[in-house]
Design a protein around this motif. Structure first.
Motif, mmCIF file in Angstrom:
data_model
loop_
_atom_site.group_PDB
_atom_site.id
_atom_site.type_symbol
_atom_site.label_atom_id
_atom_site.label_comp_id
_atom_site.label_asym_id
_atom_site.label_seq_id
_atom_site.Cartn_x
_atom_site.Cartn_y
_atom_site.Cartn_z
ATOM 1 N N THR A 173 1.900 -1.649 1.034
ATOM 2 C CA THR A 173 1.547 -2.313 0.740
ATOM 3 C C THR A 173 2.045 -2.762 -0.427
ATOM 4 O O THR A 173 2.564 -4.158 0.476
ATOM 5 C CB THR A 173 0.409 -1.984 -0.620
ATOM 6 O OG1 THR A 173 -0.210 -1.443 -1.089
ATOM 7 C CG2 THR A 173 0.229 -2.694 -1.545
ATOM 8 N N SER A 195 -5.885 -7.448 1.880
ATOM 9 C CA SER A 195 -6.489 -6.315 1.808
ATOM 10 C C SER A 195 -8.101 -5.119 2.420
ATOM 11 O O SER A 195 -8.962 -5.723 2.075
ATOM 12 C CB SER A 195 -6.175 -6.061 -0.050
ATOM 13 O OG SER A 195 -6.112 -4.315 0.410
ATOM 14 N N CYS A 198 -10.045 -0.208 -0.271
ATOM 15 C CA CYS A 198 -10.401 -0.535 -1.387
ATOM 16 C C CYS A 198 -11.354 1.423 -1.488
ATOM 17 O O CYS A 198 -12.134 1.358 -2.364
ATOM 18 C CB CYS A 198 -12.155 -0.583 -1.241
ATOM 19 S SG CYS A 198 -11.943 -2.304 -0.034
ATOM 20 N N GLY A 202 -7.594 -0.230 -8.415
ATOM 21 C CA GLY A 202 -5.888 -0.989 -8.448
ATOM 22 C C GLY A 202 -5.013 -1.572 -7.155
ATOM 23 O O GLY A 202 -4.894 -1.981 -7.350
ATOM 24 N N THR A 204 -6.488 -2.928 -4.722
ATOM 25 C CA THR A 204 -6.088 -4.148 -4.314
ATOM 26 C C THR A 204 -5.454 -4.951 -5.612
ATOM 27 O O THR A 204 -4.822 -6.626 -4.586
ATOM 28 C CB THR A 204 -7.656 -4.895 -4.114
ATOM 29 O OG1 THR A 204 -8.224 -4.616 -5.407
ATOM 30 C CG2 THR A 204 -8.493 -4.603 -2.732
ATOM 31 N N ASP A 205 -5.064 -4.625 -6.356
ATOM 32 C CA ASP A 205 -4.911 -5.315 -7.466
ATOM 33 C C ASP A 205 -3.413 -5.783 -6.786
ATOM 34 O O ASP A 205 -2.560 -6.255 -7.096
ATOM 35 C CB ASP A 205 -4.647 -5.093 -9.024
ATOM 36 C CG ASP A 205 -6.240 -4.556 -9.447
ATOM 37 O OD1 ASP A 205 -6.862 -5.462 -8.791
ATOM 38 O OD2 ASP A 205 -7.226 -4.530 -9.957
ATOM 39 N N GLN A 206 -2.359 -4.449 -6.769
ATOM 40 C CA GLN A 206 -1.537 -4.728 -6.368
ATOM 41 C C GLN A 206 -1.065 -5.637 -5.521
ATOM 42 O O GLN A 206 -0.468 -6.189 -5.789
ATOM 43 C CB GLN A 206 -0.884 -3.300 -6.154
ATOM 44 C CG GLN A 206 0.085 -2.233 -5.480
ATOM 45 C CD GLN A 206 0.593 -1.199 -5.193
ATOM 46 O OE1 GLN A 206 -0.574 -0.757 -4.577
ATOM 47 N NE2 GLN A 206 1.308 -0.972 -4.243
ATOM 48 N N ARG A 208 -2.787 -8.328 -4.333
ATOM 49 C CA ARG A 208 -3.584 -9.746 -5.066
ATOM 50 C C ARG A 208 -2.282 -10.149 -6.164
ATOM 51 O O ARG A 208 -2.138 -10.732 -6.292
ATOM 52 C CB ARG A 208 -4.835 -9.519 -6.111
ATOM 53 C CG ARG A 208 -5.753 -9.767 -5.178
ATOM 54 C CD ARG A 208 -6.416 -10.037 -5.770
ATOM 55 N NE ARG A 208 -7.563 -9.131 -6.785
ATOM 56 C CZ ARG A 208 -9.006 -9.113 -6.587
ATOM 57 N NH1 ARG A 208 -9.452 -9.772 -5.819
ATOM 58 N NH2 ARG A 208 -9.830 -8.388 -7.150
ATOM 59 N N THR A 209 -1.291 -8.689 -6.914
ATOM 60 C CA THR A 209 -0.067 -9.063 -7.763
ATOM 61 C C THR A 209 1.046 -9.947 -7.095
ATOM 62 O O THR A 209 1.410 -11.200 -7.324
ATOM 63 C CB THR A 209 -0.199 -8.032 -8.680
ATOM 64 O OG1 THR A 209 -1.559 -7.433 -9.353
ATOM 65 C CG2 THR A 209 0.912 -8.444 -9.825
ATOM 66 N N ARG A 212 0.167 -13.276 -5.858
ATOM 67 C CA ARG A 212 -0.237 -14.044 -6.735
ATOM 68 C C ARG A 212 0.890 -14.798 -7.392
ATOM 69 O O ARG A 212 1.017 -16.129 -7.639
ATOM 70 C CB ARG A 212 -0.939 -13.989 -8.383
ATOM 71 C CG ARG A 212 -1.441 -15.107 -8.441
ATOM 72 C CD ARG A 212 -2.025 -14.493 -10.366
ATOM 73 N NE ARG A 212 -1.327 -13.431 -11.243
ATOM 74 C CZ ARG A 212 -1.283 -12.335 -11.114
ATOM 75 N NH1 ARG A 212 -2.765 -11.447 -10.642
ATOM 76 N NH2 ARG A 212 -0.630 -11.010 -11.897
ATOM 77 N N CYS A 218 -4.580 -14.202 -0.398
ATOM 78 C CA CYS A 218 -4.873 -13.158 -0.324
ATOM 79 C C CYS A 218 -6.747 -12.807 -0.326
ATOM 80 O O CYS A 218 -7.390 -12.902 -1.685
ATOM 81 C CB CYS A 218 -4.269 -11.933 -1.557
ATOM 82 S SG CYS A 218 -4.269 -11.012 -1.506
#
Ligand SMILES: Nc1nc2c(ncn2[C@@H]2O[C@H](COP(=O)(O)OP(=O)(O)O)[C@@H](O)[C@H]2O)c(=O)[nH]1
Ligand SMILES: [Mg+2]
Length: 373
Positions: A173, A195, A198, A202, A204-206, A208-209, A212, A218
């Protein structure tokens, strides 16, 4: 057998003392450096002859005298013989039963103490030099075998699609974010992140951040159909980077599952992320286990987390897989380099310190990386 112990600031003086005191037939039983790395450092030789044990010390250096006045008194040239003898016996330091050892050290004594014997270290250096040259040649040949292939993107009608695969925690990631930054910020490419991870809360959050912060699209891909849809939705991108979930390299189902997902898209290029700190045998296993995916290239991550690179270079060379990037730290996007032979060569030859020095000399980090905010 009676023995004598000699101390001098260096080995040449110590052996000269042995020769002077005992002659050429003396047998050297052991040598060692006492207080190595300190101003009191002395070279100790224990030699065997028909004498009572006594310590013969060369005059100390000025620093040693200042540091240890109790040892180097004016009349201590012979030291406290009985006490030292008892102490040495207690410590079991004197072991002179080996005939072979005696012969070898006897030869050593003769060589060291003859006048022209000063040439000996030179000969030693020469052979060390020859060995070094052989080692260097071997290193060069390994590095020569490694294919270097940083990604080149020709902005064309179809995007280049990469999928980062590899074991858990190797930096897939993080490398996806670094790659995205590299191409969107340096090369001005249109980059999309997808991504497929799953499995971890968290995960995918990594990604996504990072997306962003870089203002990149994303998407999360949960099913095979989502992958097809996402790829077709982002056909205007120059680069699509797919981040995948990591699994144990021994989990063959995982590789089969990835193969199944990628099967409809023969244009997807799987990039295997390998941590530089992985053990030699494990590197082999990982590369073998991901072979069914037809790996296009390698990203070597965590170059900063080890200080030995020989196994990695050998295994990469043996695999015939090209290397595209080196990740050498946690910082996104800075700690990321397009692979090059000089980098690998320096890592292999000079280790991390040489590599770090090389990086400091090279202008690798654009001052305007905007991700640190
Ligand atoms: N020291 C170091 N840490 C890294 C590097 N790449 C990733 N990491 C760290 O390794 C951990 C796992 O990284 P991650 O990208 O989540 O791994 P993934 O499970 O393969 O996706 C994170 O703490 C990262 O910051 C690197 O090149 N050097
Ligand atoms: Mg991940």
């Amino acid at each position: 057998m009676k023995i004598k112990r000699f101390e001098a600031p260096d080995n040449i003086t110590a052996f000269a003392l042995v020769k002077k005191e005992l002659g050429e037939n003396a047998v050297i039983l052991s040598t060692k450096t006492i207080d190595k790395g300190t101003p009191n450092a002395r070279f100790e030789v224990i030699a065997a002859m028909d004498y009572e044990l006594e310590t013969v010390m060369a005059p100390p250096t000025e620093t040693a005298r200042q540091k240890a006045p109790s040892i180097y008194g004016d009349h201590t040239f012979c030291g406290n013989i009985r006490k030292q003898k008892a102490e040495q016996k207690d410590r079991g330091e004197i072991n002179f039963e080996s005939r072979d050892l005696k012969m070898r050290f006897s030869r050593m004594l003769k060589e060291q103490t003859r006048k022209e014997g000063i040439k000996k270290p030179v000969e030693k250096n020469k052979s060390a030099g020859e060995t070094k040259t052989k080692v260097e040649k071997w290193r060069d040949s390994i590095i020569e075998q490694i294919h270097i292939n940083p990604l080149k993107i020709k902005k064309s009608t179809r995007p280049v699609v990469l999928a980062l695969v590899g074991p858990t925690g190797v930096g897939k990631t993080t490398s996806a974010a670094k790659l995205a930054a590299w191409f969107s910020l340096r090369e001005n490419c249109k980059v999309t992140l997808l991504s497929m991870d799953c499995y971890r809360i968290g995960a995918t959050d990594q990604l996504r951040t990072y997306a962003r912060i870089m203002r990149l699209p994303c998407e999360i891909v949960l099913r095979k159909k989502d992958l097809a849809d996402a790829i077709s939705r982002h056909q205007d991108s120059d680069l699509i980077i797919i981040d995948t979930a990591g699994k144990s390299p021994y989990d063959s189902d995982h590789v089969a599952e990835l193969k199944d997902w990628f099967a409809p898209f023969n244009f997807i290029r799987p990039y295997l992320v390998l941590s530089a700190s992985t053990k030699k045998e494990d590197i082999k296993t990982i590369i073998n286990s991901y072979t069914p995916l037809d790996i296009a290239s390698l990203i070597i991550s965590k170059v900063d987390e080890t200080r030995t690179y020989a196994a990695m270079c050998q295994e990469i060379a043996a695999s015939s897989l090209p290397v595209s990037y080196l990740a050498c730290g946690q910082r996104v996007p800075e700690d990321f380099l397009a692979a090059s032979r000089p980098y690998l060569h320096t890592l292999f030859k000079k280790g991390w310190q040489g590599f770090a020095a090389m990086l400091n000399r090279t202008e690798l980090k654009p001052a305007d990386w905007p991700l640190t905010a």
